[in-house]
Motif scaffolding. Structure first.
Motif, PDB file in Angstrom:
ATOM      1  N   TRP A  43      26.402  52.739  36.660  1.00 51.20           N
ATOM      2  CA  TRP A  43      27.326  53.791  37.070  1.00 51.20           C
ATOM      3  C   TRP A  43      27.136  54.108  38.546  1.00 51.20           C
ATOM      4  CZ3 TRP A  43      31.714  55.872  35.929  1.00 51.20           C
ATOM      5  CH2 TRP A  43      32.079  57.103  36.483  1.00 51.20           C
ATOM      6  N   SER A  44      25.897  54.107  39.001  1.00 48.30           N
ATOM      7  CA  SER A  44      25.651  54.403  40.414  1.00 48.30           C
ATOM      8  C   SER A  44      26.177  53.274  41.320  1.00 48.30           C
ATOM      9  CB  SER A  44      24.160  54.636  40.674  1.00 48.30           C
ATOM     10  OG  SER A  44      23.436  53.431  40.525  1.00 48.30           O
ATOM     11  N   LYS A  45      26.360  52.078  40.756  1.00 41.89           N
ATOM     12  CA  LYS A  45      26.890  50.943  41.517  1.00 41.89           C
ATOM     13  C   LYS A  45      28.362  50.693  41.200  1.00 41.89           C
ATOM     14  CE  LYS A  45      22.456  48.517  41.247  1.00 41.89           C
ATOM     15  NZ  LYS A  45      21.975  48.525  42.595  1.00 41.89           N
ATOM     16  N   LYS A  46      29.036  51.700  40.647  1.00 48.29           N
ATOM     17  CA  LYS A  46      30.409  51.505  40.174  1.00 48.29           C
ATOM     18  C   LYS A  46      31.375  51.061  41.266  1.00 48.29           C
ATOM     19  CE  LYS A  46      31.749  56.289  40.585  1.00 48.29           C
ATOM     20  NZ  LYS A  46      31.217  57.516  40.189  1.00 48.29           N
ATOM     21  N   LYS A  47      31.126  51.434  42.507  1.00 47.87           N
ATOM     22  CA  LYS A  47      32.042  51.044  43.582  1.00 47.87           C
ATOM     23  C   LYS A  47      31.939  49.558  43.891  1.00 47.87           C
ATOM     24  CE  LYS A  47      32.289  55.563  45.663  1.00 47.87           C
ATOM     25  NZ  LYS A  47      31.737  56.483  46.617  1.00 47.87           N
ATOM     26  N   ARG A  48      30.737  48.992  43.685  1.00 49.42           N
ATOM     27  CA  ARG A  48      30.521  47.571  43.984  1.00 49.42           C
ATOM     28  C   ARG A  48      30.632  46.693  42.751  1.00 49.42           C
ATOM     29  NH1 ARG A  48      25.323  49.211  46.806  1.00 49.42           N
ATOM     30  NH2 ARG A  48      24.544  48.487  44.807  1.00 49.42           N
ATOM     31  N   ILE A  49      30.811  47.279  41.586  1.00 53.85           N
ATOM     32  CA  ILE A  49      30.771  46.506  40.340  1.00 53.85           C
ATOM     33  C   ILE A  49      31.879  45.455  40.289  1.00 53.85           C
ATOM     34  CG2 ILE A  49      32.187  47.605  38.541  1.00 53.85           C
ATOM     35  CD1 ILE A  49      29.553  47.965  36.988  1.00 53.85           C
ATOM     36  N   GLY A  50      32.990  45.713  40.921  1.00 59.65           N
ATOM     37  CA  GLY A  50      34.092  44.754  40.942  1.00 59.65           C
ATOM     38  C   GLY A  50      33.801  43.512  41.760  1.00 59.65           C
ATOM     39  N   THR A  51      32.810  43.575  42.631  1.00 58.35           N
ATOM     40  CA  THR A  51      32.482  42.420  43.468  1.00 58.35           C
ATOM     41  C   THR A  51      31.586  41.416  42.752  1.00 58.35           C
ATOM     42  OG1 THR A  51      30.540  43.504  44.435  1.00 58.35           O
ATOM     43  CG2 THR A  51      32.659  43.812  45.568  1.00 58.35           C
ATOM     44  N   TYR A  52      30.975  41.812  41.633  1.00 60.55           N
ATOM     45  CA  TYR A  52      30.105  40.895  40.902  1.00 60.55           C
ATOM     46  C   TYR A  52      30.948  39.917  40.102  1.00 60.55           C
ATOM     47  CZ  TYR A  52      26.466  44.242  42.068  1.00 60.55           C
ATOM     48  OH  TYR A  52      25.619  45.066  42.742  1.00 60.55           O
ATOM     49  N   ARG A  53      30.536  38.661  40.124  1.00 66.32           N
ATOM     50  CA  ARG A  53      31.278  37.628  39.425  1.00 66.32           C
ATOM     51  C   ARG A  53      31.217  37.826  37.907  1.00 66.32           C
ATOM     52  NH1 ARG A  53      28.952  32.280  40.684  1.00 66.32           N
ATOM     53  NH2 ARG A  53      28.158  32.347  38.590  1.00 66.32           N
ATOM     54  N   ASN A  54      30.025  38.185  37.403  1.00 69.79           N
ATOM     55  CA  ASN A  54      29.845  38.387  35.973  1.00 69.79           C
ATOM     56  C   ASN A  54      29.020  39.654  35.777  1.00 69.79           C
ATOM     57  OD1 ASN A  54      29.230  38.297  33.256  1.00 69.79           O
ATOM     58  ND2 ASN A  54      28.871  36.087  33.226  1.00 69.79           N
ATOM     59  N   VAL A  55      29.674  40.751  35.497  1.00 68.30           N
ATOM     60  CA  VAL A  55      29.015  42.052  35.366  1.00 68.30           C
ATOM     61  C   VAL A  55      28.034  42.038  34.195  1.00 68.30           C
ATOM     62  CG1 VAL A  55      29.378  44.516  34.986  1.00 68.30           C
ATOM     63  CG2 VAL A  55      30.994  43.227  36.382  1.00 68.30           C
ATOM     64  N   GLU A  56      28.409  41.366  33.110  1.00 64.24           N
ATOM     65  CA  GLU A  56      27.537  41.316  31.936  1.00 64.24           C
ATOM     66  C   GLU A  56      26.223  40.603  32.260  1.00 64.24           C
ATOM     67  OE1 GLU A  56      27.604  39.659  27.352  1.00 64.24           O
ATOM     68  OE2 GLU A  56      29.477  39.791  28.462  1.00 64.24           O
TER      69      GLU A  56
END
Length: 169
Positions: A43-56
């Motif tokens: 949650w604290s990284k929610k702004k950058r989470i879209g930049t990760y190729r595979n969040v899981e």
């Protein structure tokens, strides 16, 4: 990223995070705490989470690292061992007891495996990740993942056969 978008991305694999944490930490309470901690970090990284190729995969790696750090810390002396009761309500009592005993023994045998084999076995056979995903999560080559998995399965199989054939000559 809004709260609902975050929940749509993270909630599908929340249970996998818990199961990995439980496999590494054994205690249900510790696994729940670890899962909550990882969700807070995500949650604290929610702004950058879209930049990760595979969040899981990123979250699983975070969980693995968090649990290993937790085990290495001084707090690990306080970890409580609690095992789940795996029951199949549709079978006979005898089958239920045998299944529970076998599952418990597989869990105990898995705990004796080296950490790398334990994690590979958990991720592949329980969480059903592909070899490629596991190799990315654990920073290993796919062939090394296959070798570790093969060795882990062989060790579990041999110890389980040894346990089941104890006293039979």
């Amino acid at each position: 990223m809004t709260q609902s978008e975050f929940l749509n991305v993270v909630m599908p694999f929340k249970d996998k995070l818990y199961r990995l944490a439980k496999r590494l930490l054994v205690s249900s309470e510790e696994a729940e705490d670890a899962t909550q901690e990882i969700l807070l970090k995500l949650w604290s990284k929610k702004k950058r989470i879209g930049t990760y190729r595979n969040v899981e995969a990123f979250a699983m790696t975070m969980t693995k690292n968090f649990c290993l750090d937790r085990l290495k810390s001084k707090q690990s002396a306080n970890l409580k061992l609690v095992h789940s009761n795996y029951a199949d309500n549709s079978s006979s009592l005898q089958n239920e007891v045998e299944t529970h005993d076998s599952v418990e023994w597989v869990g105990k045998i898995m705990e004796t495996l080296p950490d790398q084999q334990k994690m590979v076995l958990q991720l592949r056979d329980i969480e059903a990740y592909s070899y490629q995903e596991i190799s990315e999560m654990l920073d290993m080559k796919p062939t090394a993942v296959r070798v570790a998995l093969s060795r882990a399965r062989k060790a579990v199989r041999e110890k389980l056969v040894e346990k089941h054939s104890y006293g039979i000559s």
